[in-house]
Design a protein around this motif. Structure first.
Motif, PDB file in Angstrom:
ATOM      1  N   ILE C  69      47.341  45.601  34.895  1.00  0.00           N
ATOM      2  CA  ILE C  69      45.932  45.975  34.772  1.00  0.00           C
ATOM      3  C   ILE C  69      45.099  44.782  34.346  1.00  0.00           C
ATOM      4  CG2 ILE C  69      44.315  47.343  33.376  1.00  0.00           C
ATOM      5  CD1 ILE C  69      46.528  49.515  33.270  1.00  0.00           C
ATOM      6  N   PHE C  70      45.594  44.092  33.337  1.00  0.00           N
ATOM      7  CA  PHE C  70      44.815  42.974  32.819  1.00  0.00           C
ATOM      8  C   PHE C  70      44.770  41.822  33.813  1.00  0.00           C
ATOM      9  CE2 PHE C  70      43.627  39.588  29.909  1.00  0.00           C
ATOM     10  CZ  PHE C  70      42.575  40.205  29.246  1.00  0.00           C
ATOM     11  N   GLU C  71      45.869  41.584  34.478  1.00  0.00           N
ATOM     12  CA  GLU C  71      45.894  40.514  35.489  1.00  0.00           C
ATOM     13  C   GLU C  71      44.963  40.828  36.648  1.00  0.00           C
ATOM     14  OE1 GLU C  71      50.058  38.000  35.409  1.00  0.00           O
ATOM     15  OE2 GLU C  71      49.533  39.173  37.161  1.00  0.00           O
ATOM     16  N   ASN C  72      45.015  42.075  37.081  1.00  0.00           N
ATOM     17  CA  ASN C  72      44.093  42.486  38.138  1.00  0.00           C
ATOM     18  C   ASN C  72      42.661  42.165  37.744  1.00  0.00           C
ATOM     19  OD1 ASN C  72      46.066  43.524  39.736  1.00  0.00           O
ATOM     20  ND2 ASN C  72      45.766  45.663  39.083  1.00  0.00           N
ATOM     21  N   ALA C  73      42.291  42.619  36.561  1.00  0.00           N
ATOM     22  CA  ALA C  73      40.919  42.428  36.093  1.00  0.00           C
ATOM     23  C   ALA C  73      40.594  40.941  36.003  1.00  0.00           C
ATOM     24  CB  ALA C  73      40.736  43.114  34.743  1.00  0.00           C
ATOM     25  N   HIS C  74      41.535  40.190  35.446  1.00  0.00           N
ATOM     26  CA  HIS C  74      41.301  38.766  35.255  1.00  0.00           C
ATOM     27  C   HIS C  74      41.195  38.023  36.580  1.00  0.00           C
ATOM     28  CE1 HIS C  74      42.380  34.561  34.185  1.00  0.00           C
ATOM     29  NE2 HIS C  74      41.509  34.817  33.230  1.00  0.00           N
ATOM     30  N   HIS C  75      41.999  38.449  37.528  1.00  0.00           N
ATOM     31  CA  HIS C  75      41.985  37.828  38.842  1.00  0.00           C
ATOM     32  C   HIS C  75      40.615  38.019  39.507  1.00  0.00           C
ATOM     33  CE1 HIS C  75      44.265  35.953  42.039  1.00  0.00           C
ATOM     34  NE2 HIS C  75      43.629  36.748  42.904  1.00  0.00           N
ATOM     35  N   CYS C  76      40.118  39.249  39.449  1.00  0.00           N
ATOM     36  CA  CYS C  76      38.797  39.517  40.012  1.00  0.00           C
ATOM     37  C   CYS C  76      37.733  38.663  39.321  1.00  0.00           C
ATOM     38  CB  CYS C  76      38.439  40.990  39.849  1.00  0.00           C
ATOM     39  SG  CYS C  76      39.438  42.083  40.845  1.00  0.00           S
ATOM     40  N   LEU C  77      37.860  38.564  38.022  1.00  0.00           N
ATOM     41  CA  LEU C  77      36.881  37.774  37.269  1.00  0.00           C
ATOM     42  C   LEU C  77      36.860  36.323  37.741  1.00  0.00           C
ATOM     43  CD1 LEU C  77      34.906  37.460  34.865  1.00  0.00           C
ATOM     44  CD2 LEU C  77      36.882  37.004  33.412  1.00  0.00           C
ATOM     45  N   ARG C  78      38.038  35.747  37.911  1.00  0.00           N
ATOM     46  CA  ARG C  78      38.128  34.336  38.336  1.00  0.00           C
ATOM     47  C   ARG C  78      37.471  34.127  39.694  1.00  0.00           C
ATOM     48  NH1 ARG C  78      42.984  30.565  37.135  1.00  0.00           N
ATOM     49  NH2 ARG C  78      41.738  29.727  35.425  1.00  0.00           N
ATOM     50  N   GLU C  79      37.756  35.061  40.607  1.00  0.00           N
ATOM     51  CA  GLU C  79      37.152  34.943  41.934  1.00  0.00           C
ATOM     52  C   GLU C  79      35.636  34.957  41.840  1.00  0.00           C
ATOM     53  OE1 GLU C  79      38.554  37.749  44.732  1.00  0.00           O
ATOM     54  OE2 GLU C  79      40.469  36.713  45.028  1.00  0.00           O
ATOM     55  N   LYS C  80      35.160  35.846  40.981  1.00  0.00           N
ATOM     56  CA  LYS C  80      33.715  35.963  40.846  1.00  0.00           C
ATOM     57  C   LYS C  80      33.128  34.696  40.210  1.00  0.00           C
ATOM     58  CE  LYS C  80      30.086  38.602  38.723  1.00  0.00           C
ATOM     59  NZ  LYS C  80      29.736  39.078  37.392  1.00  0.00           N
ATOM     60  N   LEU C  81      33.851  34.167  39.232  1.00  0.00           N
ATOM     61  CA  LEU C  81      33.332  33.001  38.512  1.00  0.00           C
ATOM     62  C   LEU C  81      33.221  31.772  39.406  1.00  0.00           C
ATOM     63  CD1 LEU C  81      34.981  33.237  34.980  1.00  0.00           C
ATOM     64  CD2 LEU C  81      32.614  33.669  35.636  1.00  0.00           C
ATOM     65  N   GLN C  82      34.081  31.716  40.430  1.00  0.00           N
ATOM     66  CA  GLN C  82      34.016  30.560  41.325  1.00  0.00           C
ATOM     67  C   GLN C  82      32.700  30.502  42.085  1.00  0.00           C
ATOM     68  OE1 GLN C  82      37.631  30.984  43.555  1.00  0.00           O
ATOM     69  NE2 GLN C  82      38.768  29.654  42.158  1.00  0.00           N
ATOM     70  N   LYS C  83      32.101  31.668  42.287  1.00  0.00           N
ATOM     71  CA  LYS C  83      30.841  31.709  43.051  1.00  0.00           C
ATOM     72  C   LYS C  83      29.630  31.480  42.143  1.00  0.00           C
ATOM     73  CE  LYS C  83      32.986  35.268  45.871  1.00  0.00           C
ATOM     74  NZ  LYS C  83      33.129  36.715  45.756  1.00  0.00           N
ATOM     75  N   VAL C  84      29.831  31.596  40.852  1.00  0.00           N
ATOM     76  CA  VAL C  84      28.697  31.535  39.925  1.00  0.00           C
ATOM     77  C   VAL C  84      28.804  30.282  39.070  1.00  0.00           C
ATOM     78  CG1 VAL C  84      27.540  32.758  38.046  1.00  0.00           C
ATOM     79  CG2 VAL C  84      28.714  34.045  39.845  1.00  0.00           C
ATOM     80  N   THR C  85      27.705  29.634  38.896  1.00  0.00           N
ATOM     81  CA  THR C  85      27.742  28.434  38.043  1.00  0.00           C
ATOM     82  C   THR C  85      27.572  28.818  36.574  1.00  0.00           C
ATOM     83  OG1 THR C  85      25.413  28.239  38.625  1.00  0.00           O
ATOM     84  CG2 THR C  85      26.967  26.746  39.747  1.00  0.00           C
ATOM     85  N   GLU C  86      26.570  29.605  36.330  1.00  0.00           N
ATOM     86  CA  GLU C  86      26.291  30.034  34.958  1.00  0.00           C
ATOM     87  C   GLU C  86      27.419  30.919  34.426  1.00  0.00           C
ATOM     88  OE1 GLU C  86      23.992  29.874  31.637  1.00  0.00           O
ATOM     89  OE2 GLU C  86      23.496  28.976  33.602  1.00  0.00           O
ATOM     90  N   LYS C  87      28.024  30.526  33.327  1.00  0.00           N
ATOM     91  CA  LYS C  87      29.087  31.344  32.754  1.00  0.00           C
ATOM     92  C   LYS C  87      28.671  31.906  31.412  1.00  0.00           C
ATOM     93  CE  LYS C  87      32.724  28.997  35.225  1.00  0.00           C
ATOM     94  NZ  LYS C  87      33.763  27.956  35.224  1.00  0.00           N
ATOM     95  N   ASN C  88      28.710  33.216  31.317  1.00  0.00           N
ATOM     96  CA  ASN C  88      28.311  33.873  30.082  1.00  0.00           C
ATOM     97  C   ASN C  88      29.456  34.738  29.557  1.00  0.00           C
ATOM     98  OD1 ASN C  88      27.402  36.322  28.664  1.00  0.00           O
ATOM     99  ND2 ASN C  88      25.419  35.259  28.715  1.00  0.00           N
ATOM    100  N   VAL C  89      29.907  34.472  28.357  1.00  0.00           N
ATOM    101  CA  VAL C  89      31.085  35.155  27.821  1.00  0.00           C
ATOM    102  C   VAL C  89      30.918  36.666  27.814  1.00  0.00           C
ATOM    103  CG1 VAL C  89      32.792  35.047  25.985  1.00  0.00           C
ATOM    104  CG2 VAL C  89      31.043  33.289  26.147  1.00  0.00           C
ATOM    105  N   GLU C  90      29.816  37.108  27.258  1.00  0.00           N
ATOM    106  CA  GLU C  90      29.580  38.544  27.181  1.00  0.00           C
ATOM    107  C   GLU C  90      29.720  39.202  28.535  1.00  0.00           C
ATOM    108  OE1 GLU C  90      26.126  39.999  25.271  1.00  0.00           O
ATOM    109  OE2 GLU C  90      26.262  38.575  23.596  1.00  0.00           O
TER     110      GLU C  90
END
Lengths: 210, 210, 210, 210
Positions: C69-90
């Motif tokens: 579950i956590f890996e799935n979520a984290h994997h999606c997050l990484r993919e999304k982060l590659q498209k976005v420059t601005e990174k916000n922790v929250e």
DNA sequence: GATGAATGAGCGTTCATTCAT
DNA sequence: AATGAATGAACGCTCATTCAT
């Protein structure tokens, strides 16, 4: 290898033997599964590897014991028939009946067990090894074929004979009531002969069916 | 005073009725004493004031129910006989048999209960109130007396008829095997008539016994 | 050779898959070892070559499923982060939360299994393959590092978020009580955002820690 | 007379006490009915006069124990409120939370039992004797009424607070993970205060609802 | 390594029987 | 006499565990 299969068969057999002993000694309702297992020198749990409950074992036993009785009788009949040229259906059936009475006399507990648990459904399906596993109704059909007489409603006829035999022997052999078995025998045979006659087709019907 | 005796009888009666209902509904083995008591609106402990166990109640019930069946049949026979001058033993017995078959048809659970639990000892002792509590064998004796025929081995004859009736009806009415009851009826009556004939004394014997 | 090792892994895997199916279908207490083995097409005894009991298998499964579950979520997050420059922790954490809720919605049995059996000890040790098997707390550390904000008591903060997520989803998704999941979602996210703010260091602390 | 009713209540009570002891000592799954009975100094069969199975006893216990905890907390709150003129909803809820945490600290086995078995359905139905058996949601309603603030989605708000309290205390009190309870307390209270704020209606909404 | 027959302890449950009230 | 709470033996059945093959 077949050794393991052999052992399993032996266990199943041991359970049957053990159950038969207890069922006839103290009745089915009074026999518990753990007793059957213990008497067969097994752990309680082992029983359940081979049978679902004691009623499954009872049904196996009824079928087997009824089969043995009928096969015994039939076997004797065949031996006798080889020595005799003249074959008469009525005589054959009476022979079977007398043989079965003798078996019951020898083992009243067997009679008790059979009589209370044998249903017509089981009986009419009894298989005879000597006859390529054909069932017990086939035996009668074969006997009736060799006769020059024709019978109507054969299954009903056999049913009535079998039930009369069973029912009358029960009290007589087990409790000697209302007469002794020797006293019953003659009249039982007479009654059965009358039943056979009653189902004989008249000459007209005989011709028609021919 | 008799009031106390009355109350006791009522309780015993209530337990019998309750047990009969449960025995026929779910079988004897599946009925517990506490159920019988509860169904009779009594406390469990009260049961033991009146019966030892459920088998005592079963035996009472078998005797009573067999009695009712036979009394019913006999009562109808008597009514019919009052209208008829000619009295024929065979016809009377056949009449009883048909009446009993009809009662079994009406209430297969009764047949089931009776057939599996009635022994010859109980049956032959059934008392008929209309006949000053003489037992069921006396009934037949009386019937046979009015006949001009003589019969040998009367008890055995009755025994065979009763057992044949019971045994053949059981599978046929409860499981419709191997034929329907209507199909059985005619041949059963024929067979019973043959049994009666078979026990008829020859003319020589008739004279001798006279 | 590694072939033997491979086969072993395959067996262990088959048992895990089999157990997961049965645990979620009928519950852990109602699943027996022999069922797990049979469902994995093995003999009962084989089970014991790989696991001590079903609780060992349960613990393996909880860890693995939580990991997935956590890996799935984290994997999606990484993919999304590659498209976005601005990174916000929250936003990242909220993204993870929403993704996990969606996974629970898709598979309530998984939620049931996880929620009742996951302990903080297991959770905080979950390893993420994409991050060289660093554990789940490292993931958060990394996320928090990229932020210009500083947080105190990071593990406690994550603990509270995770427990709130798990605990509130349980009744809502499985029993729709006291509200529907869509109704919960917004306020759950709000609450989590408040928790994050609550653990943010004040500006003075930020400077100090810098 | 009532004596017999009294004895029955005592037996039921003894079984509850016995079960509670065993459930908390060794877990529900590991506790057998015969142990519960023996520990309550009764015969095994007596158990069945009072409860259907151990799950019925568990459900009774969960409801009762949750009730005790909440009633304790509520009772203390009322005593305190009598001394104070100023009544603030937030403070009241925080007071309840702190009180419950203290009870959990005192009896971790109680926490373990409650946390794993209390469902929202049971919790929201807890009755408070001091309040004419009104349920626990009524308590909150009453508290919220005295406030000059208005809250939306009250049940969801309480649900989130209760679940957060339960879930975070579990690992912390029982396994001291990931922090000690004293460390959790402050942030838990902060988080709960934030949840309360989050559900506060805006001034506009307040006016509207007024 | 893999099997599955065998075990027997232990479970939940029922119920005939007792006995204080 | 009538009650029904209490008993505990005995039941059917399950299952983790062992071990010879």
């Amino acid at each position: 290898m077949g050794k393991i299969e052999d052992k399993k068969k032996q266990k199943k057999e041991a359970l049957l033997v053990s159950a038969m002993q207890l069922f006839t000694e103290k009745g089915i309702a009074e026999t518990s599964i753990s007793e059957i297992a213990k008497n067969a020198k097994m752990a309680k749990g082992t029983f359940y590897l081979y049978y679902k409950d004691k009623y499954e074992i009872r049904d196996h036993l009824v079928a087997r014991k009824a089969n043995e009785i009928f096969e015994n009788a039939h076997h004797c009949l065949r031996e006798k028939l080889q020595k005799v040229t003249e074959k008469n259906v009525e005589d054959c059936i009476i022979y079977l009946v007398e043989n079965i009475i003798d078996q019951f006399k020898e083992s009243p507990v067997l009679l008790k067990f059979i009589a209370k648990n044998l249903s017509w459904g089981v009986f009419s399906n009894i298989r005879i090894r000597d006859l390529d596993n054909r069932n017990c109704m086939d035996v009668f059909d074969e006997l009736l074929q060799y006769s020059d007489k024709r019978y109507r409603q054969k299954e009903l006829m056999i049913y009535m004979i079998v039930e009369l035999l069973n029912a009358t022997c029960y009290n007589v052999i087990l409790y000697h009531m209302p007469v002794e078995i020797e006293r019953l025998k003659d009249d039982l045979i007479l009654a059965i002969q009358n039943i056979l006659k009653q189902f004989e087709c008249s000459e007209v019907e005989q011709l028609e069916s021919a």
